[in-house]
Scaffold this motif. Sequence first.
Motif, PDB file in Angstrom:
ATOM      1  N   GLU B   7       0.842  -1.202   0.000  1.00 61.29           N
ATOM      2  CA  GLU B   7       0.000   0.000   0.000  1.00 61.29           C
ATOM      3  C   GLU B   7       0.879   1.255   0.000  1.00 61.29           C
ATOM      4  O   GLU B   7       0.578   2.236  -0.690  1.00 61.29           O
ATOM      5  N   PHE B   8       1.947   1.203   0.781  1.00 59.35           N
ATOM      6  CA  PHE B   8       2.858   2.348   0.829  1.00 59.35           C
ATOM      7  C   PHE B   8       3.481   2.602  -0.536  1.00 59.35           C
ATOM      8  O   PHE B   8       3.559   3.741  -1.004  1.00 59.35           O
ATOM      9  N   PHE B   9       3.893   1.534  -1.199  1.00 60.30           N
ATOM     10  CA  PHE B   9       4.433   1.675  -2.560  1.00 60.30           C
ATOM     11  C   PHE B   9       3.385   2.287  -3.485  1.00 60.30           C
ATOM     12  O   PHE B   9       3.665   3.215  -4.240  1.00 60.30           O
ATOM     13  N   ARG B  10       2.164   1.739  -3.367  1.00 60.71           N
ATOM     14  CA  ARG B  10       1.102   2.196  -4.256  1.00 60.71           C
ATOM     15  C   ARG B  10       0.864   3.698  -4.074  1.00 60.71           C
ATOM     16  O   ARG B  10       0.820   4.464  -5.041  1.00 60.71           O
ATOM     17  N   ARG B  11       0.758   4.101  -2.805  1.00 62.12           N
ATOM     18  CA  ARG B  11       0.446   5.520  -2.567  1.00 62.12           C
ATOM     19  C   ARG B  11       1.604   6.426  -2.966  1.00 62.12           C
ATOM     20  O   ARG B  11       1.405   7.535  -3.464  1.00 62.12           O
ATOM     21  N   THR B  12       2.817   5.975  -2.749  1.00 61.06           N
ATOM     22  CA  THR B  12       3.980   6.782  -3.098  1.00 61.06           C
ATOM     23  C   THR B  12       4.068   6.970  -4.609  1.00 61.06           C
ATOM     24  O   THR B  12       4.308   8.074  -5.097  1.00 61.06           O
ATOM     25  N   ILE B  13       3.878   5.872  -5.362  1.00 63.06           N
ATOM     26  CA  ILE B  13       3.968   5.978  -6.821  1.00 63.06           C
ATOM     27  C   ILE B  13       2.792   6.786  -7.366  1.00 63.06           C
ATOM     28  O   ILE B  13       2.942   7.550  -8.322  1.00 63.06           O
ATOM     29  N   VAL B  49       0.043   2.134 -11.936  1.00 62.76           N
ATOM     30  CA  VAL B  49       0.603   2.018 -10.589  1.00 62.76           C
ATOM     31  C   VAL B  49       0.538   0.562 -10.119  1.00 62.76           C
ATOM     32  O   VAL B  49       1.492   0.042  -9.543  1.00 62.76           O
ATOM     33  N   GLN B  50      -0.591  -0.087 -10.418  1.00 57.61           N
ATOM     34  CA  GLN B  50      -0.717  -1.498 -10.028  1.00 57.61           C
ATOM     35  C   GLN B  50       0.379  -2.337 -10.651  1.00 57.61           C
ATOM     36  O   GLN B  50       1.017  -3.164  -9.977  1.00 57.61           O
ATOM     37  N   ASP B  51       0.610  -2.115 -11.962  1.00 57.72           N
ATOM     38  CA  ASP B  51       1.674  -2.874 -12.645  1.00 57.72           C
ATOM     39  C   ASP B  51       3.025  -2.619 -12.010  1.00 57.72           C
ATOM     40  O   ASP B  51       3.834  -3.537 -11.809  1.00 57.72           O
ATOM     41  N   LEU B  52       3.282  -1.368 -11.698  1.00 57.76           N
ATOM     42  CA  LEU B  52       4.585  -1.021 -11.118  1.00 57.76           C
ATOM     43  C   LEU B  52       4.751  -1.668  -9.751  1.00 57.76           C
ATOM     44  O   LEU B  52       5.834  -2.163  -9.418  1.00 57.76           O
ATOM     45  N   VAL B  53       3.677  -1.687  -8.964  1.00 50.42           N
ATOM     46  CA  VAL B  53       3.776  -2.309  -7.633  1.00 50.42           C
ATOM     47  C   VAL B  53       4.074  -3.800  -7.777  1.00 50.42           C
ATOM     48  O   VAL B  53       4.877  -4.372  -7.030  1.00 50.42           O
ATOM     49  N   LEU B  54       3.455  -4.419  -8.788  1.00 52.13           N
ATOM     50  CA  LEU B  54       3.733  -5.845  -9.020  1.00 52.13           C
ATOM     51  C   LEU B  54       5.198  -6.058  -9.350  1.00 52.13           C
ATOM     52  O   LEU B  54       5.833  -7.015  -8.879  1.00 52.13           O
ATOM     53  N   LEU B  55       5.748  -5.165 -10.170  1.00 47.15           N
ATOM     54  CA  LEU B  55       7.171  -5.257 -10.516  1.00 47.15           C
ATOM     55  C   LEU B  55       8.037  -5.099  -9.265  1.00 47.15           C
ATOM     56  O   LEU B  55       9.048  -5.788  -9.103  1.00 47.15           O
ATOM     57  N   CYS B  56       7.648  -4.181  -8.393  1.00 53.05           N
ATOM     58  CA  CYS B  56       8.403  -4.007  -7.147  1.00 53.05           C
ATOM     59  C   CYS B  56       8.392  -5.290  -6.338  1.00 53.05           C
ATOM     60  O   CYS B  56       9.400  -5.699  -5.767  1.00 53.05           O
ATOM     61  N   GLU B  57       7.218  -5.939  -6.321  1.00 48.87           N
ATOM     62  CA  GLU B  57       7.119  -7.208  -5.595  1.00 48.87           C
ATOM     63  C   GLU B  57       8.057  -8.237  -6.186  1.00 48.87           C
ATOM     64  O   GLU B  57       8.728  -8.980  -5.474  1.00 48.87           O
ATOM     65  N   GLU B  58       8.085  -8.285  -7.520  1.00 50.33           N
ATOM     66  CA  GLU B  58       8.986  -9.215  -8.224  1.00 50.33           C
ATOM     67  C   GLU B  58      10.416  -9.021  -7.770  1.00 50.33           C
ATOM     68  O   GLU B  58      11.167  -9.970  -7.597  1.00 50.33           O
ATOM     69  N   ARG B  62      11.981  -3.735  -0.506  1.00 56.37           N
ATOM     70  CA  ARG B  62      11.832  -3.612   0.947  1.00 56.37           C
ATOM     71  C   ARG B  62      11.451  -2.193   1.306  1.00 56.37           C
ATOM     72  O   ARG B  62      11.414  -1.307   0.448  1.00 56.37           O
ATOM     73  N   LEU B  63      11.195  -1.993   2.583  1.00 60.42           N
ATOM     74  CA  LEU B  63      10.794  -0.666   3.066  1.00 60.42           C
ATOM     75  C   LEU B  63      11.831   0.395   2.694  1.00 60.42           C
ATOM     76  O   LEU B  63      11.490   1.519   2.317  1.00 60.42           O
ATOM     77  N   ASN B  64      13.094   0.019   2.772  1.00 61.93           N
ATOM     78  CA  ASN B  64      14.160   0.955   2.465  1.00 61.93           C
ATOM     79  C   ASN B  64      14.065   1.471   1.030  1.00 61.93           C
ATOM     80  O   ASN B  64      14.314   2.653   0.756  1.00 61.93           O
ATOM     81  N   ASP B  65      13.673   0.577   0.103  1.00 62.74           N
ATOM     82  CA  ASP B  65      13.545   0.989  -1.297  1.00 62.74           C
ATOM     83  C   ASP B  65      12.403   1.978  -1.456  1.00 62.74           C
ATOM     84  O   ASP B  65      12.499   2.945  -2.211  1.00 62.74           O
ATOM     85  N   ALA B  66      11.298   1.702  -0.738  1.00 59.79           N
ATOM     86  CA  ALA B  66      10.159   2.627  -0.791  1.00 59.79           C
ATOM     87  C   ALA B  66      10.564   3.980  -0.216  1.00 59.79           C
ATOM     88  O   ALA B  66      10.191   5.041  -0.741  1.00 59.79           O
ATOM     89  N   ALA B  67      11.339   3.942   0.867  1.00 60.39           N
ATOM     90  CA  ALA B  67      11.783   5.199   1.491  1.00 60.39           C
ATOM     91  C   ALA B  67      12.644   5.990   0.512  1.00 60.39           C
ATOM     92  O   ALA B  67      12.523   7.212   0.415  1.00 60.39           O
ATOM     93  N   HIS B  68      13.493   5.281  -0.231  1.00 64.45           N
ATOM     94  CA  HIS B  68      14.326   5.964  -1.238  1.00 64.45           C
ATOM     95  C   HIS B  68      13.478   6.655  -2.272  1.00 64.45           C
ATOM     96  O   HIS B  68      13.740   7.793  -2.666  1.00 64.45           O
ATOM     97  N   LEU B  69      12.436   5.953  -2.723  1.00 65.51           N
ATOM     98  CA  LEU B  69      11.553   6.555  -3.718  1.00 65.51           C
ATOM     99  C   LEU B  69      10.879   7.789  -3.152  1.00 65.51           C
ATOM    100  O   LEU B  69      10.748   8.818  -3.817  1.00 65.51           O
ATOM    101  N   ASP B  70      10.494   7.710  -1.883  1.00 60.46           N
ATOM    102  CA  ASP B  70       9.850   8.846  -1.220  1.00 60.46           C
ATOM    103  C   ASP B  70      10.804  10.039  -1.152  1.00 60.46           C
ATOM    104  O   ASP B  70      10.413  11.180  -1.388  1.00 60.46           O
TER     105      ASP B  70
END
Lengths: 296, 339
Positions: B7-13, B49-58, B62-70
Amino acid sequence: MELANTLRQDGESRGGVLAHLERLETQVSKSRKKLEEPQNTQALEARIHELKCLRDKLRAEVKQRQARVKASTANVEPDQTLEISEQEILERKQENMKAILQAYHFTGISGKLTSRGVCVCISTAFEGNLLDSYFVDLVMEKPLWIHHHSVPVFIPLEEISAKYLQTNTQHFLFVLCEYLNAYSGRKYQADRLQSDFAAFLVGPLQRNSLCNLLSFTYKVKPEGQSFPFCARLLYKDLTTTLPTDVTVTSQGTEALPRMWEEQRAAHENLFFTKPLHQVFTSFAKKGEKLDMSLVS
Amino acid sequence: MDETLAEFFRRTILKIPMTEMMTILKTWNFLSENQLQTVNFRQRKESIVQDLVLLCEENRARLNDAAHLDIIYTQFHRHQKIWDVFQMSKRPGDNIDLFDMEEFKSSFKKILQRALKNVTVSFRDAEENSVWIRIAWGTQYKKPNQYKPAYVVYYSQTPYAFTSSSQLKSNLPLLGQALTVASKHHQIVKMDLRSRYLDSLKAIVFKQYNQSFETHNSTTSLQERSFGLDINMDSRIIHENKVEKERVQRVTQEIFGDYPQPRLEFAQYKLETKFKSDLNRGILAEREEPLRCLVKFSSPHLLEALKSLAPAGIADAPLSPLLTCIPNKGRNYFKIRDK
């Protein structure tokens, strides 16, 4: 009005108001033409005569002026050429002076007088390469103060000016010059390492604003089997371009085989004595075996 | 990947405007070129965004990667935050600062983690040997709130740190302590300087806003500039107050200089002075207690607006030093008391 009355007296107005107006119009134009014709030709002839006279007068005047100008230039010419050459001389002197003032730039410390004091320019250099210039705009008042400057915030300008600016301005400038030249030199070495010898580095070069702490992992040979060393260079003296502390270590914890241990010690010594990019230039040149003769 | 992280990835993207999507994703450098090419960017944004989140899952993000994007998103949209400035000081006679970025980061993180069990600290190196720090605050019992992080921007070996005003003000002393200790300073103080424009704040405290210097190399002659008077004006028009206009231009140029002013949105003056009146009588005059009042100047570009006041004829030149000292003193909050 009279014409209108005669018509009413006649009784009948033939063809209505518009036809009547037409008739009046033609009457007027006829009478006008009769009046104008003789006058026209006379006027024109007179006008032509006038213009001819004026033309002749102007032509004569032009000829006179041309003659006068020729006469005057003939007399004035030698003086004018003298003036030109004096002006040229002065211009050349001015260009020369400007060029000399610009060239002072290369001495390291130069300045230009301003309306309120002087703007000092400190031009830094390292190993014959001209690097960045920094400016300090001084206001000549009691006490002396700095109006604005382009010295980076991490250079201790406040400290240096607190110590020397009021008491010995010359020394203030020399000390600032030392700090800035040393910073420029260290920055130059770090930049060279990152750009020219990136192939020798394993991972990024870790540095800071003052370039007085450098930490990196490197190999003597960019490709192939070569033992990676970790180097940590500290420059505790901010007025120098060579490190005060050097530590070269191996990545693992096991003791190094003798050959590598010798190399490690030799490298440490190299980093102490030679600028960083020169050390790597020597690595590049020597290739496999480090020539012990480099250790001076 | 657990639901909250997804969800955090989704909202950030989702926050990222489509015009910047590719640039930001490439800067992030977490999804490869090939992966990005598999996404159809012509769909509706939610689907992208959904597709991108799936790619992130692939990629097992981790949380650190999401924080970097933020952090990257915030770097692109730094004007959306209001930044405060803190000034640190050393003890006199302290050693030369041998700043080690890795040591700083680990020290900073340790101090926060020791005090608060639940806190997310992420770093991203930036230009000019600076670092952007993202802190998501939690408490002893609650997980960190990833949606209200605080940001700190620190340029190594300088005494200044810039922080985005966080709603959680109670954590400010801890943040100050972590910064001070990790950067080997002794004390930290909040400056009376605040703005949305981080780069202008940096220009003000680093004193980089006036970079025009007189040298022998410059070709422009300063004296021969026409002081704003229209050269193409009809020669039959005479300026009655030409002398005064030129004086105003000269004084304005001396105070504000030729350079573009750093950008601030307001200046605030808290007055605690006795009321002064020309008339001897009046309700407010002759009172012992000072009058308390707040004067606030707001503008899309305050300093440029102040610079144009005198030439426009709205104010006398020179302007009050209370207004013109703003970049020099590095403050836009003032408290004025009677001397």
